[in-house]
Design a protein around this motif. Structure first.
Motif, PDB file in Angstrom:
ATOM      1  N   TYR A 193       0.817  -1.211   0.000  1.00  5.87           N
ATOM      2  CA  TYR A 193       0.000   0.000   0.000  1.00  5.87           C
ATOM      3  C   TYR A 193       0.854   1.267   0.000  1.00  5.87           C
ATOM      4  O   TYR A 193       1.784   1.396   0.792  1.00  5.87           O
ATOM      5  CB  TYR A 193      -0.945   0.001   1.202  1.00  5.87           C
ATOM      6  CG  TYR A 193      -1.848  -1.204   1.231  1.00  5.87           C
ATOM      7  CD1 TYR A 193      -2.924  -1.310   0.366  1.00  5.87           C
ATOM      8  CD2 TYR A 193      -1.603  -2.257   2.106  1.00  5.87           C
ATOM      9  CE1 TYR A 193      -3.740  -2.438   0.367  1.00  5.87           C
ATOM     10  CE2 TYR A 193      -2.409  -3.383   2.119  1.00  5.87           C
ATOM     11  CZ  TYR A 193      -3.476  -3.463   1.250  1.00  5.87           C
ATOM     12  OH  TYR A 193      -4.274  -4.576   1.251  1.00  5.87           O
ATOM     13  N   GLU A 205      -2.716   5.371   0.729  1.00  7.51           N
ATOM     14  CA  GLU A 205      -3.624   4.265   1.048  1.00  7.51           C
ATOM     15  C   GLU A 205      -3.526   3.896   2.524  1.00  7.51           C
ATOM     16  O   GLU A 205      -4.538   3.609   3.162  1.00  7.51           O
ATOM     17  CB  GLU A 205      -3.272   3.026   0.225  1.00  7.51           C
ATOM     18  CG  GLU A 205      -3.668   3.077  -1.211  1.00  7.51           C
ATOM     19  CD  GLU A 205      -3.235   1.834  -1.930  1.00  7.51           C
ATOM     20  OE1 GLU A 205      -4.106   1.051  -2.344  1.00  7.51           O
ATOM     21  OE2 GLU A 205      -2.004   1.626  -2.084  1.00  7.51           O
ATOM     22  N   GLN A 206      -2.315   3.877   3.049  1.00  8.99           N
ATOM     23  CA  GLN A 206      -2.130   3.555   4.462  1.00  8.99           C
ATOM     24  C   GLN A 206      -2.854   4.572   5.339  1.00  8.99           C
ATOM     25  O   GLN A 206      -3.480   4.198   6.331  1.00  8.99           O
ATOM     26  CB  GLN A 206      -0.645   3.484   4.802  1.00  8.99           C
ATOM     27  CG  GLN A 206       0.036   2.299   4.134  1.00  8.99           C
ATOM     28  CD  GLN A 206       1.501   2.212   4.471  1.00  8.99           C
ATOM     29  OE1 GLN A 206       1.894   2.391   5.617  1.00  8.99           O
ATOM     30  NE2 GLN A 206       2.324   1.930   3.471  1.00  8.99           N
ATOM     31  N   ALA A 236      -8.852  -2.780   2.740  1.00 12.97           N
ATOM     32  CA  ALA A 236      -7.519  -3.269   2.353  1.00 12.97           C
ATOM     33  C   ALA A 236      -7.647  -4.435   1.374  1.00 12.97           C
ATOM     34  O   ALA A 236      -6.883  -4.526   0.405  1.00 12.97           O
ATOM     35  CB  ALA A 236      -6.727  -3.681   3.588  1.00 12.97           C
ATOM     36  N   ASN A 280      -8.768  -3.056  -2.010  1.00 12.12           N
ATOM     37  CA  ASN A 280      -7.638  -2.414  -2.680  1.00 12.12           C
ATOM     38  C   ASN A 280      -6.668  -3.443  -3.241  1.00 12.12           C
ATOM     39  O   ASN A 280      -6.169  -3.300  -4.354  1.00 12.12           O
ATOM     40  CB  ASN A 280      -6.909  -1.475  -1.720  1.00 12.12           C
ATOM     41  CG  ASN A 280      -7.629  -0.162  -1.514  1.00 12.12           C
ATOM     42  OD1 ASN A 280      -8.832  -0.059  -1.748  1.00 12.12           O
ATOM     43  ND2 ASN A 280      -6.912   0.832  -1.056  1.00 12.12           N
ATOM     44  N   ALA A 327      -1.789   2.883  -6.223  1.00 11.54           N
ATOM     45  CA  ALA A 327      -2.556   3.363  -5.065  1.00 11.54           C
ATOM     46  C   ALA A 327      -4.025   3.467  -5.437  1.00 11.54           C
ATOM     47  O   ALA A 327      -4.387   4.089  -6.443  1.00 11.54           O
ATOM     48  CB  ALA A 327      -2.023   4.705  -4.601  1.00 11.54           C
TER      49      ALA A 327
END
Length: 129
Positions: free
Chosen positions: A29, A33-34, A49, A52, A76
């Motif tokens: 990630y 994204e994190q 998660a 994604n 991302a």
């Protein structure tokens, strides 16, 4: 013209366990994204998660590159203000998409611990080609 279509299904429990491993989040990630994941409840974090992750694999399938094509963190997957998912590409992935004049379409869904993603790569060609 459609260049490629990819689809993937991912188990949120598997990703939830993987997130506990050192380095997994940084490998898969992007920082943005994190940040998105950190702002969610545990259940939503696992589902998001997983969605994604599925989208990244669907992108690689649509591109025809397989898992070695691009670094996963280059792909991302973020959310627009209205919640719609979109890719923010970087590195080799961004260059590859730009060079081919592609638009990346993505759709996500998740239910009962499973997350699904579909990616369509649309190529734009000037009229008459």
């Amino acid at each position: 013209m459609i260049l490629g279509i990819g689809i993937d299904l991912c188990d949120a429990r598997r990703i939830e366990k993987s997130l506990e491993k050192a380095g997994f989040a940084n490998y898969v990630y992007a920082p943005a994204e994190q940040t998105l994941l950190e702002g969610l409840s545990a259940k939503r974090r696992a589902e998001t998660a997983a969605a994604n992750f599925a989208a990244k694999e669907a992108f690689l399938k649509a591109a025809g590159t397989g898992l070695g094509g691009f670094a996963l963190a280059e792909l991302a997957l973020l959310r627009a203000e209205n919640g719609a998912p979109y890719f923010e590409l970087s590195g080799k992935a961004a260059a590859w998409v730009a060079q081919r004049g592609l638009t990346v379409h993505v759709s996500l869904t998740h239910e009962n611990g499973l997350a699904n993603a579909i990616v369509v790569l649309e190529e734009h060609r000037p009229k008459g080609e």
